[in-house]
Design an enzyme around this catalytic site. Sequence first.
Site, PDB file in Angstrom:
ATOM      1  N   TYR A   1      17.489 -27.757 -21.660  1.00 56.28           N
ATOM      2  CA  TYR A   1      17.064 -26.582 -21.292  1.00 56.28           C
ATOM      3  C   TYR A   1      15.747 -26.760 -20.754  1.00 56.28           C
ATOM      4  O   TYR A   1      14.870 -27.225 -21.281  1.00 56.28           O
ATOM      5  CB  TYR A   1      16.722 -25.453 -22.151  1.00 56.28           C
ATOM      6  CG  TYR A   1      16.362 -24.205 -21.801  1.00 56.28           C
ATOM      7  CD1 TYR A   1      14.877 -23.617 -22.525  1.00 56.28           C
ATOM      8  CD2 TYR A   1      16.961 -23.218 -20.906  1.00 56.28           C
ATOM      9  CE1 TYR A   1      14.604 -22.785 -21.975  1.00 56.28           C
ATOM     10  CE2 TYR A   1      16.358 -21.964 -20.678  1.00 56.28           C
ATOM     11  CZ  TYR A   1      15.318 -21.521 -20.827  1.00 56.28           C
ATOM     12  OH  TYR A   1      14.568 -20.579 -20.654  1.00 56.28           O
TER      13      TYR A   1
ATOM     14  N   LYS B   1       3.406 -25.373 -23.614  1.00 51.96           N
ATOM     15  CA  LYS B   1       3.439 -25.051 -25.064  1.00 51.96           C
ATOM     16  C   LYS B   1       1.927 -25.609 -25.728  1.00 51.96           C
ATOM     17  O   LYS B   1       1.089 -24.933 -25.446  1.00 51.96           O
ATOM     18  CB  LYS B   1       4.666 -25.781 -25.925  1.00 51.96           C
ATOM     19  CG  LYS B   1       5.962 -24.849 -25.206  1.00 51.96           C
ATOM     20  CD  LYS B   1       7.082 -25.479 -26.052  1.00 51.96           C
ATOM     21  CE  LYS B   1       8.333 -25.138 -25.461  1.00 51.96           C
ATOM     22  NZ  LYS B   1       8.831 -23.872 -26.162  1.00 51.96           N
TER      23      LYS B   1
ATOM     24  N   ASP C   1      10.870 -33.799 -19.066  1.00 53.58           N
ATOM     25  CA  ASP C   1      10.544 -32.317 -19.450  1.00 53.58           C
ATOM     26  C   ASP C   1       9.833 -32.456 -20.735  1.00 53.58           C
ATOM     27  O   ASP C   1      10.700 -32.518 -21.629  1.00 53.58           O
ATOM     28  CB  ASP C   1      11.608 -31.493 -19.191  1.00 53.58           C
ATOM     29  CG  ASP C   1      11.204 -30.104 -19.696  1.00 53.58           C
ATOM     30  OD1 ASP C   1      12.107 -29.200 -19.397  1.00 53.58           O
ATOM     31  OD2 ASP C   1      10.103 -29.975 -20.163  1.00 53.58           O
TER      32      ASP C   1
HETATM   33  P1  KE4 Z   1       8.763 -21.596 -20.993  1.00 55.83           P
HETATM   34  O1  KE4 Z   1       9.269 -20.933 -19.437  1.00 55.83           O
HETATM   35  O2  KE4 Z   1       9.412 -20.822 -22.063  1.00 55.83           O
HETATM   36  O3  KE4 Z   1       7.357 -21.605 -21.277  1.00 55.83           O
HETATM   37  O4  KE4 Z   1       9.433 -23.179 -20.991  1.00 55.83           O
HETATM   38  C1  KE4 Z   1      10.581 -23.417 -20.806  1.00 55.83           C
HETATM   39  C2  KE4 Z   1      11.046 -24.875 -21.168  1.00 55.83           C
HETATM   40  C3  KE4 Z   1      11.229 -25.945 -20.484  1.00 55.83           C
HETATM   41  N1  KE4 Z   1      11.510 -26.758 -21.012  1.00 55.83           N
HETATM   42  C4  KE4 Z   1      11.817 -27.099 -22.237  1.00 55.83           C
HETATM   43  C5  KE4 Z   1      12.017 -28.523 -22.936  1.00 55.83           C
HETATM   44  C6  KE4 Z   1      11.712 -26.210 -23.171  1.00 55.83           C
HETATM   45  O5  KE4 Z   1      11.838 -26.088 -24.521  1.00 55.83           O
HETATM   46  C7  KE4 Z   1      11.304 -24.635 -22.546  1.00 55.83           C
HETATM   47  C8  KE4 Z   1      11.291 -23.674 -23.546  1.00 55.83           C
HETATM   48  N2  KE4 Z   1      11.736 -23.729 -24.775  1.00 55.83           N
HETATM   49  C9  KE4 Z   1      12.217 -22.474 -25.462  1.00 55.83           C
HETATM   50  C10 KE4 Z   1      12.749 -22.932 -26.911  1.00 55.83           C
HETATM   51  N3  KE4 Z   1      13.788 -23.510 -27.070  1.00 55.83           N
HETATM   52  C11 KE4 Z   1      11.364 -21.273 -25.471  1.00 55.83           C
HETATM   53  C12 KE4 Z   1      11.733 -20.106 -26.436  1.00 55.83           C
HETATM   54  C13 KE4 Z   1      11.996 -18.810 -25.485  1.00 55.83           C
HETATM   55  O6  KE4 Z   1      12.810 -19.256 -24.447  1.00 55.83           O
HETATM   56  O7  KE4 Z   1      11.844 -17.979 -25.805  1.00 55.83           O
END
Ligand code: KE4
Length: 427
Positions: free
Chosen positions: A144, A267, A239
């Site tokens: 993701y 993060k 990523d």
């Molecule tokens: P954000 O747009 O949520 O800040 O980041 C997206 C993203 C991109 N790449 C990786 C590897 C990620 O894990 C994420 C976001 N992770 C999720 C948890 N699995 C965020 C939690 C959520 O969606 O509320």
Amino acid sequence: MNSTTSEKLFSRAQAVIPGGVNSPVRAFRAVGLPPRFIVRGRGCNVFDADGNLYIDYVGSWGPMILGHAHPEVVYALKEQAARGASFGAPTPLEIELAEMICAALPAMEMVRMVNSGTEATMSAIRLARGATGRRKIIKFAGCYHGHVDALLVKAGSGATTLGVPDSAGVPAEFTGLTLSATYNDLESVDELLRREAGEIAAIIVEPVAGNMGTIPPAPGFLEGLRARCDKHGILLIFDEVMTGFRVAYGGAQVRYGITPDLTCLGKIIGGGLPVGAFGGRREIMELLAPLGAVYQAGTLSGNPLAMAAGRATLRILRDENPYPRLEEKTAYLAGETDQLLNRYGIPHYCTRVGSMFCTYFTDRPVRNYQDAQQADTEFFARYFAAMLSRGIYLAPSQFEAGFVSAAHGDDALEDTLTALEQTLKNL
Ligand code: KE4
């Protein structure tokens, strides 16, 4: 454990916020419970609206590697807030954080700050297309990269046909240039390259897959991607939104010694504030506006509060180096968990990289998305509820990673294992 106030808040929230949450996974739908509304965090603990205390293994989905309300991070935020929250102008803080990030990641000569991981990957994809003049992207099923239209591709679809959207509202044209391969399977990548290597701008990968639980890269997988990208003039995008500064000071590229062409971060580098970043080699990054033709922008990019919290966080990670202890604590927790599950005869497969971990309830190894999908999500839901009732706040999905922070002390780990044994005795 009383959750009356959380349930009342959830009802109120659902009247004005879709699903009562600002991000779907928080709604606890995968575990069939009303979510707990968290009002405070401190160290490895969070407190919900009913006053219940939990040992937290979500850590805001990764950012809180130092634990909640770390005094030095709080101080940095207070200091900056008193000077102003945002100016829409360059600030010295942005330079300092950029210099720290570039010093930590050998592959990163330049970095551009954004406001989320999604923005980071969206921008990196655009930059890769601008740099190569090619249009197609390879991603991996189960990885993701945020809710970027082009990356919301149904798993497994790209290998046979062009990417099929995995969300309503995404036209097929938007995913039609995205191909899906199988994580840890270089042959699935070769199958795509045989057909369309010359059209591929980038391969984007989570170097440790943290969005289908926690799946380490198989030996040779990342090296194989690097070699294929070199051979075909494809940009390799790591990523590291989750793994950056999590699995090592720097990230997976430091832990595994692989140099991507572009890296996405988020993060931890914001210390809990909204943040993302992407960076890489100078000649690629200088294609970005205002220097180059690839446009990318953001009102709050490099926001002083996020920069202040991120700088304070990275300073502690760099100067106090909690990584060996994080490794030890997480290895202990995962090892004891494995032993307890064996003792109670529960089919399971435990994975861990650094201080991110997952317990899959399955009787077979988990190396990719298809393996992960075999896990018993019904059992997971019962396990999650039982652990929550005993004050252990796990990620509310079988397909999420858990995180140990520098604030998790031995007592917290022992309390967690005690709760686990009580849970297994009564499940
Ligand atoms: P954000 O747009 O949520 O800040 O980041 C997206 C993203 C991109 N790449 C990786 C590897 C990620 O894990 C994420 C976001 N992770 C999720 C948890 N699995 C965020 C939690 C959520 O969606 O509320």
